[in-house]
Every structure is written in structure tokens, then in C-alpha cells.
Design a protein around this motif. Structure first.
Motif, PDB file in Angstrom:
ATOM      1  N   LEU A   1      10.374   5.552  -2.450  1.00 23.88           N
ATOM      2  CA  LEU A   1       9.108   4.836  -2.291  1.00 23.88           C
ATOM      3  C   LEU A   1       8.523   4.447  -3.646  1.00 23.88           C
ATOM      4  CD1 LEU A   1       6.819   3.796  -0.484  1.00 23.88           C
ATOM      5  CD2 LEU A   1       5.791   6.076  -0.640  1.00 23.88           C
ATOM      6  N   ALA A   2       8.584   5.361  -4.604  1.00 25.63           N
ATOM      7  CA  ALA A   2       8.064   5.046  -5.937  1.00 25.63           C
ATOM      8  C   ALA A   2       8.809   3.856  -6.540  1.00 25.63           C
ATOM      9  CB  ALA A   2       8.178   6.269  -6.842  1.00 25.63           C
ATOM     10  N   GLU A   3      10.130   3.840  -6.394  1.00 25.65           N
ATOM     11  CA  GLU A   3      10.917   2.722  -6.920  1.00 25.65           C
ATOM     12  C   GLU A   3      10.642   1.435  -6.142  1.00 25.65           C
ATOM     13  OE1 GLU A   3      13.058   2.569  -9.733  1.00 25.65           O
ATOM     14  OE2 GLU A   3      11.748   4.300 -10.034  1.00 25.65           O
ATOM     15  N   GLN A   4      10.488   1.536  -4.835  1.00 29.93           N
ATOM     16  CA  GLN A   4      10.191   0.360  -4.032  1.00 29.93           C
ATOM     17  C   GLN A   4       8.842  -0.237  -4.412  1.00 29.93           C
ATOM     18  OE1 GLN A   4      10.712   1.865  -0.028  1.00 29.93           O
ATOM     19  NE2 GLN A   4      12.820   1.144   0.060  1.00 29.93           N
TER      20      GLN A   4
ATOM     21  N   ASP B   1       0.851  -1.179   0.000  1.00 28.83           N
ATOM     22  CA  ASP B   1       0.000   0.000   0.000  1.00 28.83           C
ATOM     23  C   ASP B   1       0.891   1.234   0.000  1.00 28.83           C
ATOM     24  OD1 ASP B   1      -1.665   2.138   0.600  1.00 28.83           O
ATOM     25  OD2 ASP B   1      -2.958   0.948   1.909  1.00 28.83           O
ATOM     26  N   GLN B   2       0.877   1.975  -1.100  1.00 28.06           N
ATOM     27  CA  GLN B   2       1.755   3.130  -1.198  1.00 28.06           C
ATOM     28  C   GLN B   2       1.443   4.146  -0.118  1.00 28.06           C
ATOM     29  OE1 GLN B   2       2.241   4.701  -5.079  1.00 28.06           O
ATOM     30  NE2 GLN B   2       3.515   6.387  -4.427  1.00 28.06           N
ATOM     31  N   ARG B   3       0.196   4.250   0.298  1.00 28.06           N
ATOM     32  CA  ARG B   3      -0.142   5.197   1.351  1.00 28.06           C
ATOM     33  C   ARG B   3       0.552   4.825   2.650  1.00 28.06           C
ATOM     34  NH1 ARG B   3      -6.294   4.793   1.918  1.00 28.06           N
ATOM     35  NH2 ARG B   3      -5.677   2.603   1.786  1.00 28.06           N
ATOM     36  N   ASP B   4       0.592   3.530   2.991  1.00 24.68           N
ATOM     37  CA  ASP B   4       1.244   3.096   4.224  1.00 24.68           C
ATOM     38  C   ASP B   4       2.740   3.360   4.158  1.00 24.68           C
ATOM     39  OD1 ASP B   4      -1.121   2.281   5.286  1.00 24.68           O
ATOM     40  OD2 ASP B   4      -0.831   0.148   4.859  1.00 24.68           O
TER      41      ASP B   4
ATOM     42  N   VAL C   1       6.433  -5.627  -6.789  1.00 24.71           N
ATOM     43  CA  VAL C   1       5.545  -6.569  -7.475  1.00 24.71           C
ATOM     44  C   VAL C   1       6.307  -7.493  -8.423  1.00 24.71           C
ATOM     45  CG1 VAL C   1       3.600  -4.976  -7.313  1.00 24.71           C
ATOM     46  CG2 VAL C   1       5.056  -4.916  -9.342  1.00 24.71           C
ATOM     47  N   THR C   2       7.637  -7.423  -8.434  1.00 24.46           N
ATOM     48  CA  THR C   2       8.416  -8.237  -9.368  1.00 24.46           C
ATOM     49  C   THR C   2       8.714  -9.615  -8.795  1.00 24.46           C
ATOM     50  OG1 THR C   2      10.547  -7.443  -8.526  1.00 24.46           O
ATOM     51  CG2 THR C   2       9.515  -6.155 -10.286  1.00 24.46           C
TER      52      THR C   2
ATOM     53  N   LEU D   1      17.699  -8.003  -2.039  1.00 25.54           N
ATOM     54  CA  LEU D   1      16.277  -8.315  -1.927  1.00 25.54           C
ATOM     55  C   LEU D   1      15.532  -8.047  -3.235  1.00 25.54           C
ATOM     56  CD1 LEU D   1      15.579  -6.683   1.567  1.00 25.54           C
ATOM     57  CD2 LEU D   1      15.514  -9.129   1.064  1.00 25.54           C
ATOM     58  N   GLY D   2      16.248  -7.571  -4.258  1.00 26.66           N
ATOM     59  CA  GLY D   2      15.579  -7.189  -5.497  1.00 26.66           C
ATOM     60  C   GLY D   2      14.820  -5.887  -5.337  1.00 26.66           C
ATOM     61  N   PHE D   3      15.381  -4.977  -4.545  1.00 22.69           N
ATOM     62  CA  PHE D   3      14.651  -3.809  -4.069  1.00 22.69           C
ATOM     63  C   PHE D   3      15.489  -2.554  -4.281  1.00 22.69           C
ATOM     64  CE2 PHE D   3      11.877  -2.392  -0.252  1.00 22.69           C
ATOM     65  CZ  PHE D   3      10.741  -2.366  -1.029  1.00 22.69           C
ATOM     66  N   HIS D   4      14.960  -1.422  -3.868  1.00 21.72           N
ATOM     67  CA  HIS D   4      15.631  -0.127  -3.979  1.00 21.72           C
ATOM     68  C   HIS D   4      15.903   0.410  -2.574  1.00 21.72           C
ATOM     69  CE1 HIS D   4      16.136   4.212  -4.671  1.00 21.72           C
ATOM     70  NE2 HIS D   4      16.372   3.942  -5.936  1.00 21.72           N
ATOM     71  N   PRO D   5      17.044   1.050  -2.333  1.00 24.56           N
ATOM     72  CA  PRO D   5      17.310   1.624  -1.009  1.00 24.56           C
ATOM     73  C   PRO D   5      16.210   2.576  -0.569  1.00 24.56           C
ATOM     74  CG  PRO D   5      19.285   1.673  -2.344  1.00 24.56           C
ATOM     75  CD  PRO D   5      18.173   1.245  -3.255  1.00 24.56           C
ATOM     76  N   GLY D   6      16.038   2.678   0.738  1.00 28.04           N
ATOM     77  CA  GLY D   6      14.999   3.534   1.307  1.00 28.04           C
ATOM     78  C   GLY D   6      15.481   4.256   2.551  1.00 28.04           C
ATOM     79  N   PHE D   7      14.530   4.841   3.275  1.00 29.54           N
ATOM     80  CA  PHE D   7      14.761   5.569   4.526  1.00 29.54           C
ATOM     81  C   PHE D   7      15.771   6.714   4.345  1.00 29.54           C
ATOM     82  CE2 PHE D   7      14.796   6.290   9.019  1.00 29.54           C
ATOM     83  CZ  PHE D   7      13.710   5.599   9.528  1.00 29.54           C
TER      84      PHE D   7
END
Length: 258
Positions: free
Chosen positions: A228-231, A77-80, A236-237, A135-141
């Protein structure tokens, strides 16, 4: 405020302790609690510095991707996820110096939380990892801002692209940590540094820190919007699902680029 953090004071220093041992995974509520505690500390003229610490063997192992109900960004949920980063940016807007006592692993978003502090006191047993690509993900925080500013673009890219774990000694050498002590002395050393800071003029501290961190929270806000947009795009991949699964199973991932 939940029972997952505790705030104590000693002289002019406040300690915020995360109490979700052993790994101290975070969720939206925990990050909000830390931000709320920092707001109260900002309003308390007697407090001049903060120690951010944690119970258990890890400082913060990040978000628990295997328990989506506890992890707002992993819920899809992008809002969360947006709400969590809104709370994270609040942490960067606090006014008083923070010393993070990193006695164990600071992984993923937990590494991002450690990087919100001005200084990190750590030990040889600690591990710092921006393990998002594994993790197949993008850095955050906000790490895409805070990490290169702390250790330089090349070192930050090395940590991002490899997802490698950096030891306490390596962290000290690259400027990621300010103090290295034996593991059982991390909390005391962080308190000692915070007390040294707190001996200085409170008005001078506030003014100097505002200058040194000018615009940081705004840069983190812009970065977390993109992160967040990249995450959300990568969440969903197939690779993200494989990355989370392989990490939980402690094996090498079989990524396909899909």
C-alpha cells in the motif's frame, strides 16, 4: 451484506459467488462481503470447504481504475486503501479450504483474490496477470507473498516484471492452477474438488490447514502494509496516469520514469 455476492450450500460445501458481471471489478464493500461470508462459514460446523466463483466472463478483473468512486485503493486515500487490505487479510485468516473456480480473467487485485484460495480450477481460456507494472504501479493484495510461495520466486518475478498474461495451460504447468478443464466445466470441477475435501475429517482438515498456512495471514498483512505504501507513492506519478490511460485505450504506454 450487499447483493453483489451470493452464498449457497450443497452438503458440506459452501459456494460464494461474486455477482458483478461481466468483469466482476471489486471495491472495498465486495472484499468485505467475501470476508464476512467466510467468517459465517467458519462459524458453521456443517461446512467443511468453500468454492469461490464468479458470474460473467471474468473471475475478477481487479479494481476499476477508471471508476475511482467504486475503487477504494484508487481513490488516493491511504485510509481507504488500508481498509481494503484489512478486509483482504481477513480472507486469509479464514479456517476452511477454498477452491477458486477461475473461468476467465483473474487480473491484478482479482488475481490476488484468486491466490487467497488454496486451489485454483481453471480452463484454457482463463488468463492470470499481475499487470501492475504495466499500470506504472506496485503489486498488491498480498501477491508479493502468495505468488512466489505458489510458483517460485523466479516465475513470480517473471509475471511481475513483464505483466504478461498466463494462460490456463501455463498456469497448470507452473503450479498456479491445480486442475484444468473445459471452460463450461470449471464450476463443476471446483465443486467436485471441494466435495472431495469435504469428505475428510473436519477436525483433521482444520488442523492440517492451520499447519500448512501457519503465519500466512500475518505475512500477507506485513506485505500489504508495504504494498500500500508503494502504491500510494506511485499513484501520484505521471507513469501511473499514463499506465491507466494506455490500458483503457488498449495501446502501448509511453512511460517516462516520472
Amino acid at each position: 451484506m450487499s447483493t453483489d455476492i451470493a452464498v449457497t450450500t450443497q452438503g458440506h460445501v459452501a459456494t460464494i459467488e461474486i455477482q458483478r458481471p461481466p468483469l466482476n471489478y471489486f471495491d472495498l464493500q465486495l472484499i468485505r462481503d467475501v470476508a464476512d461470508a467466510l467468517d459465517k462459514i467458519d462459524a458453521n460446523g456443517e461446512i467443511r470447504a468453500v468454492v469461490l466463483a464468479a458470474q460473467g466472463k471474468a473471475f475478477c478483473a481487479g479494481a476499476d481504475f477508471n471508476t475511482p468512486a467504486r475503487d477504494a485503493p484508487a481513490s488516493g486515500d491511504q485510509r481507504d486503501g488500508g481498509h481494503l487490505y484489512i478486509e483482504a487479510v481477513r480472507i486469509f485468516r479464514n479456517k476452511k479450504p477454498i477452491v477458486a473456480a477461475v473461468q476467465g480473467a483473474a487480473i491484478g487485485g482479482g488475481f490476488g483474490l484468486a491466490m487467497s484460495a488454496d486451489f485454483r480450477v481453471t480452463c484454457p481460456e482463463a488468463r492470470f496477470a499481475a499487470n501492475f507494472t504495466r499500470l506504472g504501479f506496485h503489486p498488491g493484495f498480498g501477491l508479493t507473498v502468495t505468488l512466489p510461495e505458489a510458483i517460485g520466486k523466479s516465475n513470480a518475478e517473471l509475471m511481475f516484471y513483464t505483466s504478461r498474461r498466463v494462460t490456463g495451460e501455463q498456469a497448470l504447468a507452473m503450479g498456479l492452477a491445480s486442475v484444468l478443464v473445459p471452460q463450461d466445466q470449471v464450476r463443476a470441477a471446483a465443486m467436485s474438488l471441494a466435495q472431495e475435501i469435504a469428505e475428510c475429517s473436519p477436525l483433521g482438515l482444520l488442523s492440517t490447514r492451520a499447519t500448512m498456512r501457519a503465519g500466512l495471514a500475518d505475512r500477507v498483512k506485513k506485505a500489504t502494509d508495504h504494498e500500500l505504501a508503494e502504491q500510494n507513492r506511485l499513484r501520484v506519478t505521471d507513469d501511473f496516469r499514463e499506465g491507466v490511460k494506455s490500458t483503457a485505450e488498449r495501446r502501448s504506454a509511453n512511460f517516462t520514469g516520472k
